[in-house]
Design a protein around this motif. Structure first.
Motif, short mmCIF file in Angstrom:
data_model
loop_
_atom_site.label_atom_id
_atom_site.label_comp_id
_atom_site.label_asym_id
_atom_site.label_seq_id
_atom_site.Cartn_x
_atom_site.Cartn_y
_atom_site.Cartn_z
N PRO A 47 0.81 -1.23 0.00
CA PRO A 47 0.00 0.00 0.00
C PRO A 47 0.84 1.27 0.00
N ILE A 48 1.98 1.23 0.73
CA ILE A 48 2.92 2.35 0.70
C ILE A 48 4.32 1.75 0.65
N ASP A 49 4.89 1.70 -0.52
CA ASP A 49 6.27 1.26 -0.64
C ASP A 49 7.16 2.49 -0.47
N GLY A 50 7.85 2.54 0.65
CA GLY A 50 8.58 3.74 1.03
C GLY A 50 7.91 4.41 2.22
N THR A 51 7.44 3.59 3.19
CA THR A 51 6.73 4.14 4.34
C THR A 51 7.60 5.11 5.13
N ALA A 52 8.89 4.81 5.27
CA ALA A 52 9.77 5.72 6.02
C ALA A 52 9.81 7.10 5.37
N ASN A 53 9.83 7.14 4.03
CA ASN A 53 9.79 8.41 3.32
C ASN A 53 8.45 9.12 3.54
N PHE A 54 7.38 8.35 3.39
CA PHE A 54 6.03 8.89 3.57
C PHE A 54 5.85 9.50 4.96
N ALA A 55 6.32 8.79 5.96
CA ALA A 55 6.12 9.23 7.34
C ALA A 55 6.92 10.47 7.68
N ARG A 56 8.04 10.70 6.99
CA ARG A 56 8.89 11.84 7.28
C ARG A 56 8.69 13.01 6.32
N GLY A 57 7.84 12.84 5.32
CA GLY A 57 7.57 13.94 4.39
C GLY A 57 8.47 13.98 3.18
N LEU A 58 9.16 12.86 2.89
CA LEU A 58 10.01 12.79 1.71
C LEU A 58 9.20 12.22 0.55
N ALA A 59 9.12 12.95 -0.54
CA ALA A 59 8.20 12.62 -1.63
C ALA A 59 8.77 11.55 -2.57
N PHE A 60 9.07 10.38 -2.00
CA PHE A 60 9.47 9.25 -2.83
C PHE A 60 8.87 7.98 -2.23
N PHE A 61 7.60 7.75 -2.57
CA PHE A 61 6.88 6.56 -2.13
C PHE A 61 5.78 6.29 -3.16
N CYS A 62 5.20 5.11 -3.10
CA CYS A 62 4.19 4.75 -4.10
C CYS A 62 3.29 3.64 -3.56
N THR A 63 2.23 3.38 -4.28
CA THR A 63 1.39 2.21 -4.07
C THR A 63 1.63 1.25 -5.21
N SER A 64 1.89 -0.02 -4.88
CA SER A 64 2.18 -1.03 -5.90
C SER A 64 1.20 -2.19 -5.79
N VAL A 65 0.56 -2.50 -6.91
CA VAL A 65 -0.37 -3.63 -6.98
C VAL A 65 0.01 -4.47 -8.19
N GLY A 66 0.47 -5.69 -7.95
CA GLY A 66 0.89 -6.58 -9.03
C GLY A 66 0.04 -7.83 -9.07
N ALA A 67 -0.14 -8.38 -10.26
CA ALA A 67 -0.91 -9.60 -10.45
C ALA A 67 -0.03 -10.70 -11.02
N ALA A 68 -0.10 -11.88 -10.43
CA ALA A 68 0.62 -13.05 -10.92
C ALA A 68 -0.38 -14.10 -11.36
N LEU A 69 -0.11 -14.73 -12.49
CA LEU A 69 -0.94 -15.80 -13.01
C LEU A 69 -0.14 -17.10 -12.92
#
Length: 275
Positions: free
Chosen positions: A90-112
């Motif tokens: 849900p938040i890849d880069g939580t440490a950045n997110f929590a400190r206000g550093l604008a380098f984080f994302c949400t990642s959703v991948g599908a495997a078949l």
């Protein structure tokens, strides 16, 4: 379009919908007051926003593909009966997110059947939506075309090595190996989000990426994105072990000699290997 390709397109659409569904809330919370907890140690933070976003993503995925399995960083694994498995950070880069550093994302991948085939990575601050399926990889509506330099001496490398746990092993070669990467690459950075870093490789904004302590939810969507963009993404364990903690990704023109030497050294020191 083949039936398989059409399925990956559908999975990409669902992944994109799920990742975008939580972007407004994350953007609203970013740089606001928040309580930060920790999982394994002080280097592994978590917030209520991680858990809330993952649950919303999980609900949407199971609504769209009811028999699928969902594997999330915060909520663990919930098995379905179908061939589709979702890997959610849900938040890849939580440490950045929590400190206000604008380098984080949400990642959703599908495997078949165990192989990553589609995914979406959303950078809510920049407004970037990276998506991939069997037909290609895009940033928004534009196809991704990675470029970059050919020589490591001019290349930008992003890596998370060494982590605190790797330093705690007291291997005398750890810092010298990192120093070798610093010496042989033009620029080396540590950004704190594997998924977003790999998206930068796919976009040509970064020449190479090297990860040693990652999980399947960090790299499922990103692996498809990099490969479908025309760049390279190789797991330390080979294609059969894409979800194991290690990858090397780079643009199509780069010869990553120093990075490959690093991978050989790192793999030789994994448990069960001769050192």
């Amino acid at each position: 379009m083949s039936e398989l390709d059409a399925l990956t397109v559908r999975l990409r659409e669902v992944a994109t919908e799920a990742a975008l569904a939580v972007a407004p809330d994350l953007l609203a919370a970013f740089r606001g007051a928040m309580d930060v907890g920790f999982k394994r140690d002080e280097h592994d933070p978590v917030t209520v926003h991680d858990r809330r976003a993952e649950e919303r993503i999980r609900e949407l995925l199971l609504k769209r593909v009811p028999d699928s399995t969902v594997v999330g960083e915060e909520g663990g694994r919930r098995d379905g009966t179908g061939r589709i498995a979702w890997y959610v950070d849900p938040i890849d880069g939580t440490a950045n997110f929590a400190r206000g550093l604008a380098f984080f994302c949400t990642s959703v991948g599908a495997a078949l059947d165990g192989e990553p085939v589609a995914g979406a990575i959303v950078d809510p601050v920049a407004g970037h939506v990276f998506t991939a399926d069997a037909t290609g990889a895009c940033l928004g509506d534009e196809p991704l075309r990675p470029s970059g330099v050919r020589e490591e001496a001019r290349a930008l490398l992003i890596t998370g090595f060494p982590t605190s746990r790797e330093l705690a092993r007291d291997d005398p070669q750890t810092l010298p190996r990192f120093g070798e990467l610093l010496a042989r690459y033009g620029t080396v950075r540590r950004t704190g989000s594997a998924a977003l870093t790999l998206a930068h490789v796919a976009a040509g904004w970064c020449d190479a990426a090297l990860g040693t302590s990652v999980n399947a939810w960090d790299i499922c969507a990103a692996r498809v994105l990099v490969r479908r963009a025309g760049a390279h993404c190789t797991a330390f364990a080979g294609d059969g072990g894409w979800d194991q903690p290690g990858y090397l990704a780079h643009g199509p023109g780069l010869e990553p000699y120093a990075a490959r030497e690093f991978v050989d050294w790192y793999v030789s020191r994994l448990p069960g290997r001769n050192t």
